[in-house]
Design an enzyme around this catalytic site. Sequence first.
Site, PDB file in Angstrom:
ATOM      1  N   LYS A  72       0.819  -1.222   0.000  1.00  0.00           N
ATOM      2  CA  LYS A  72       0.000   0.000   0.000  1.00  0.00           C
ATOM      3  C   LYS A  72       0.852   1.270   0.000  1.00  0.00           C
ATOM      4  CE  LYS A  72      -4.096  -1.962   2.214  1.00  0.00           C
ATOM      5  NZ  LYS A  72      -5.116  -1.782   3.253  1.00  0.00           N
ATOM      6  N   ASP A 109      -9.979   2.880   3.073  1.00  0.00           N
ATOM      7  CA  ASP A 109     -10.144   2.180   4.359  1.00  0.00           C
ATOM      8  C   ASP A 109     -10.805   3.076   5.411  1.00  0.00           C
ATOM      9  OD1 ASP A 109      -9.057  -0.265   3.560  1.00  0.00           O
ATOM     10  OD2 ASP A 109      -7.016   0.431   3.912  1.00  0.00           O
ATOM     11  N   GLY A 135      -3.487  -0.006  18.644  1.00  0.00           N
ATOM     12  CA  GLY A 135      -2.681  -0.315  17.464  1.00  0.00           C
ATOM     13  C   GLY A 135      -2.227   0.972  16.806  1.00  0.00           C
ATOM     14  N   ARG A 160       1.653  -1.583  21.214  1.00  0.00           N
ATOM     15  CA  ARG A 160       2.734  -2.354  21.848  1.00  0.00           C
ATOM     16  C   ARG A 160       4.084  -1.639  21.664  1.00  0.00           C
ATOM     17  NH1 ARG A 160       4.001  -8.123  19.310  1.00  0.00           N
ATOM     18  NH2 ARG A 160       4.258  -6.750  17.511  1.00  0.00           N
ATOM     19  N   THR A 161       4.368  -1.228  20.427  1.00  0.00           N
ATOM     20  CA  THR A 161       5.588  -0.452  20.174  1.00  0.00           C
ATOM     21  C   THR A 161       5.219   1.016  20.382  1.00  0.00           C
ATOM     22  OG1 THR A 161       6.205  -2.101  18.542  1.00  0.00           O
ATOM     23  CG2 THR A 161       7.429  -0.032  18.481  1.00  0.00           C
TER      24      THR A 161
END
Length: 280
Positions: A72, A109, A135, A160-161
């Site tokens: 993408k 999206d 996320g 998480r990161t």
Amino acid sequence: MTAQNQTIRTGLIGHPVGHSLSPQIHEYWFGKYGVSGRYSLIDIKEANDLAASMRSLRDEGWRGFNVTVPYKQDVAALCDEVDGAAAATGAVNLVTITPEGRFLGKNTDAYGFIQSLKEEVPSFSFAGKAALVLGAGGAARAVCYGLKQAGIEKLYIANRTEEKAAALAANYGDTALAWAARDGAVAGGCDLVVNTTTLGLGGHESLEYDFSGIKENTIVCDIVYNPLETRFLQSARHRGCFVVGGLGMLLHQARPSFYAWTGVWPEVSGVLRKKIEGLL
Ligand code: ATR
């Protein structure tokens, strides 16, 4: 013009592509709206082959194509022009090839996510509301862009990161949370919680989330559509939240593509939804 020439050629490029449900969605619409069209899957194994593959599709007379992982972002860089959503998210999932052979890139999206939410919770008004996004990958960028465009006032982003959450939040002047703090007090003040991570997707571990502090009637969304209702959504439902699964986003994000290639604005009908559910 021969009948062959009148068949609209479209499809999907990515790697892998075999699991995609887009052929079934677009072929349903080709049939329903009486458009002669074909939607093919093109697996491109090497990013180096991308530009040449795009030129081949153009030379074969394709009207356009969709783009999935991992291309993408690469395709965004190869387009002659991109729309606002693609520029903001850095990702293109729809390309239209103009009669002059130019590649126009869009991102649908964000539209798909917001439309699905509007369809499933028509009474929800975005203006002035707060949302927690879990996320910070490609899907999160689209969801955050869509939410901001729709009028959400305050975004909290946990990933998480954590540097990725900080970078995404900084785009909008919003707040990044520590991953360990994702289910803390903030969710209690949010009107909307969205999982954009891949956790919960068939075969992956589930997203652990403690909904005990959440307000009843909070809307909880998951962009995962297989399974239709993830364990994350089941837990939210048990706490009295209103849950929205990912299938609607998948179906709605396909609509602008069909329109761009055929000029027909397609509907997400109950029949289509059932048909695709039956394939999961
Ligand atoms: P997509 O385009 O579907 O968003 P992605 O860009 O690879 O895919 O993003 C995947 C998201 O799921 C990321 O937010 C990722 O977190 P990291 O940025 O820390 O990698 C999240 N994710 C994937 N596996 C995870 C796990 N086991 N625990 C927590 N988050 C996870």
